[in-house]
Motif scaffolding. Structure first.
Motif, PDB file in Angstrom:
ATOM      1  N   GLU A  71       0.810  -1.224   0.000  1.00  0.00           N
ATOM      2  CA  GLU A  71       0.000   0.000   0.000  1.00  0.00           C
ATOM      3  C   GLU A  71       0.844   1.275   0.000  1.00  0.00           C
ATOM      4  O   GLU A  71       0.494   2.232  -0.664  1.00  0.00           O
ATOM      5  N   GLU A  72       1.928   1.287   0.756  1.00  0.00           N
ATOM      6  CA  GLU A  72       2.815   2.438   0.818  1.00  0.00           C
ATOM      7  C   GLU A  72       4.252   1.945   0.796  1.00  0.00           C
ATOM      8  O   GLU A  72       4.561   0.917   1.388  1.00  0.00           O
ATOM      9  N   TYR A  73       5.112   2.718   0.127  1.00  0.00           N
ATOM     10  CA  TYR A  73       6.515   2.338  -0.009  1.00  0.00           C
ATOM     11  C   TYR A  73       7.403   3.540   0.309  1.00  0.00           C
ATOM     12  O   TYR A  73       7.123   4.653  -0.142  1.00  0.00           O
ATOM     13  N   TYR A  74       8.464   3.266   1.049  1.00  0.00           N
ATOM     14  CA  TYR A  74       9.454   4.286   1.376  1.00  0.00           C
ATOM     15  C   TYR A  74      10.823   3.630   1.240  1.00  0.00           C
ATOM     16  O   TYR A  74      10.954   2.431   1.463  1.00  0.00           O
ATOM     17  N   ALA A  75      11.826   4.414   0.890  1.00  0.00           N
ATOM     18  CA  ALA A  75      13.173   3.865   0.750  1.00  0.00           C
ATOM     19  C   ALA A  75      14.184   4.818   1.365  1.00  0.00           C
ATOM     20  O   ALA A  75      13.936   6.021   1.468  1.00  0.00           O
ATOM     21  N   ASP A  76      15.315   4.242   1.775  1.00  0.00           N
ATOM     22  CA  ASP A  76      16.403   5.065   2.282  1.00  0.00           C
ATOM     23  C   ASP A  76      17.604   4.942   1.339  1.00  0.00           C
ATOM     24  O   ASP A  76      17.519   4.285   0.299  1.00  0.00           O
ATOM     25  N   ASP A  77      18.700   5.552   1.723  1.00  0.00           N
ATOM     26  CA  ASP A  77      19.900   5.522   0.891  1.00  0.00           C
ATOM     27  C   ASP A  77      20.784   4.311   1.177  1.00  0.00           C
ATOM     28  O   ASP A  77      21.874   4.201   0.637  1.00  0.00           O
ATOM     29  N   ALA A  78      20.332   3.425   2.041  1.00  0.00           N
ATOM     30  CA  ALA A  78      21.110   2.236   2.400  1.00  0.00           C
ATOM     31  C   ALA A  78      20.484   0.966   1.812  1.00  0.00           C
ATOM     32  O   ALA A  78      20.633  -0.120   2.366  1.00  0.00           O
ATOM     33  N   ASP A  79      19.756   1.110   0.710  1.00  0.00           N
ATOM     34  CA  ASP A  79      19.144  -0.014  -0.013  1.00  0.00           C
ATOM     35  C   ASP A  79      18.058  -0.745   0.767  1.00  0.00           C
ATOM     36  O   ASP A  79      17.845  -1.946   0.592  1.00  0.00           O
ATOM     37  N   HIS A  80      17.346  -0.006   1.626  1.00  0.00           N
ATOM     38  CA  HIS A  80      16.193  -0.562   2.333  1.00  0.00           C
ATOM     39  C   HIS A  80      14.913   0.000   1.723  1.00  0.00           C
ATOM     40  O   HIS A  80      14.855   1.176   1.386  1.00  0.00           O
ATOM     41  N   VAL A  81      13.912  -0.858   1.613  1.00  0.00           N
ATOM     42  CA  VAL A  81      12.576  -0.445   1.208  1.00  0.00           C
ATOM     43  C   VAL A  81      11.638  -0.846   2.337  1.00  0.00           C
ATOM     44  O   VAL A  81      11.653  -1.995   2.795  1.00  0.00           O
ATOM     45  N   PHE A  82      10.838   0.117   2.777  1.00  0.00           N
ATOM     46  CA  PHE A  82       9.866  -0.089   3.843  1.00  0.00           C
ATOM     47  C   PHE A  82       8.495  -0.144   3.185  1.00  0.00           C
ATOM     48  O   PHE A  82       8.086   0.813   2.529  1.00  0.00           O
ATOM     49  N   ALA A  83       7.827  -1.268   3.330  1.00  0.00           N
ATOM     50  CA  ALA A  83       6.531  -1.448   2.691  1.00  0.00           C
ATOM     51  C   ALA A  83       5.462  -1.675   3.763  1.00  0.00           C
ATOM     52  O   ALA A  83       5.617  -2.526   4.639  1.00  0.00           O
ATOM     53  N   LEU A  84       4.408  -0.884   3.677  1.00  0.00           N
ATOM     54  CA  LEU A  84       3.240  -1.068   4.532  1.00  0.00           C
ATOM     55  C   LEU A  84       2.147  -1.680   3.669  1.00  0.00           C
ATOM     56  O   LEU A  84       1.972  -1.297   2.507  1.00  0.00           O
ATOM     57  N   GLY A  85       1.414  -2.608   4.239  1.00  0.00           N
ATOM     58  CA  GLY A  85       0.346  -3.231   3.466  1.00  0.00           C
ATOM     59  C   GLY A  85      -0.387  -4.263   4.287  1.00  0.00           C
ATOM     60  O   GLY A  85      -0.420  -4.197   5.509  1.00  0.00           O
ATOM     61  N   HIS A  86      -0.965  -5.212   3.572  1.00  0.00           N
ATOM     62  CA  HIS A  86      -1.666  -6.298   4.249  1.00  0.00           C
ATOM     63  C   HIS A  86      -1.553  -7.575   3.429  1.00  0.00           C
ATOM     64  O   HIS A  86      -1.335  -7.530   2.223  1.00  0.00           O
ATOM     65  N   TYR A  87      -1.651  -8.693   4.125  1.00  0.00           N
ATOM     66  CA  TYR A  87      -1.788  -9.980   3.459  1.00  0.00           C
ATOM     67  C   TYR A  87      -3.268 -10.226   3.273  1.00  0.00           C
ATOM     68  O   TYR A  87      -4.069  -9.947   4.157  1.00  0.00           O
ATOM     69  N   HIS A  88      -3.612 -10.781   2.129  1.00  0.00           N
ATOM     70  CA  HIS A  88      -4.986 -11.228   1.925  1.00  0.00           C
ATOM     71  C   HIS A  88      -4.937 -12.748   1.869  1.00  0.00           C
ATOM     72  O   HIS A  88      -4.159 -13.332   1.109  1.00  0.00           O
ATOM     73  N   GLY A  89      -5.758 -13.374   2.699  1.00  0.00           N
ATOM     74  CA  GLY A  89      -5.763 -14.824   2.716  1.00  0.00           C
ATOM     75  C   GLY A  89      -7.146 -15.395   2.866  1.00  0.00           C
ATOM     76  O   GLY A  89      -8.055 -14.745   3.383  1.00  0.00           O
ATOM     77  N   GLU A  90      -7.286 -16.617   2.382  1.00  0.00           N
ATOM     78  CA  GLU A  90      -8.506 -17.383   2.593  1.00  0.00           C
ATOM     79  C   GLU A  90      -8.081 -18.766   3.048  1.00  0.00           C
ATOM     80  O   GLU A  90      -7.278 -19.437   2.394  1.00  0.00           O
ATOM     81  N   THR A  91      -8.616 -19.188   4.199  1.00  0.00           N
ATOM     82  CA  THR A  91      -8.239 -20.466   4.770  1.00  0.00           C
ATOM     83  C   THR A  91      -8.936 -21.612   4.041  1.00  0.00           C
ATOM     84  O   THR A  91      -9.902 -21.402   3.303  1.00  0.00           O
ATOM     85  N   LYS A  92      -8.464 -22.812   4.294  1.00  0.00           N
ATOM     86  CA  LYS A  92      -9.097 -24.014   3.722  1.00  0.00           C
ATOM     87  C   LYS A  92     -10.536 -24.145   4.209  1.00  0.00           C
ATOM     88  O   LYS A  92     -11.363 -24.741   3.533  1.00  0.00           O
TER      89      LYS A  92
END
Length: 130
Positions: A71-92
């Motif tokens: 949903e949202e992405y941020y990066a720094d100068d040290a090759d890190h990407v910070f990602a905010l979001g969610h998993y979508h799942g459906e159980t058996k």
């Protein structure tokens, strides 16, 4: 790589909905995959093969669908990407879950080399066990 190029690698992985061909393309074979304790399969996995076999294998035995949505992405100068979001799942059993996460990725040479994950494991636990 630039911050925007690193974000593009992470986005590609999420937008593929965990397509195996895309995962093979963007994930370093020696990835370190660190899943928060309390999450199903929580622990540290070393190598793409172990991630597939030891983390996703048991998880996919319990779910029909499970993929990350960035949903949202941020990066720094040290090759890190910070990602905010969610998993979508459906159980058996047919229960659905949308589980919030934050992922901190390390990108090396255009590949995802490390993941540190924190997620709302209670939501997934309730869908799987409740």
């Amino acid at each position: 790589m630039s911050a925007s190029e690193n974000i593009a690698v992470v986005r590609k992985m999420y937008e593929s909905k965990a397509d195996p061909a895309v995962l093979q393309e963007v994930i370093d074979p020696e990835i370190v995959w660190d899943i928060t304790p309390g999450f199903p399969g929580g622990g540290v996995y070393n190598g793409f093969e172990s991630v597939g076999r030891d983390f996703f294998g048991p998880l996919f035995a319990r779910v029909d669908t499970f993929y990350p949505v960035g949903e949202e992405y941020y990066a720094d100068d040290a090759d890190h990407v910070f990602a905010l979001g969610h998993y979508h799942g459906e159980t058996k059993a047919g229960k659905t879950a949308d589980v919030r996460f934050i992922h901190i990725w390390t990108v090396r040479d255009g590949k995802l080399a490390e993941l540190r994950q924190a997620a709302d494991s209670l939501v997934l636990d309730r869908a799987l066990n409740g």
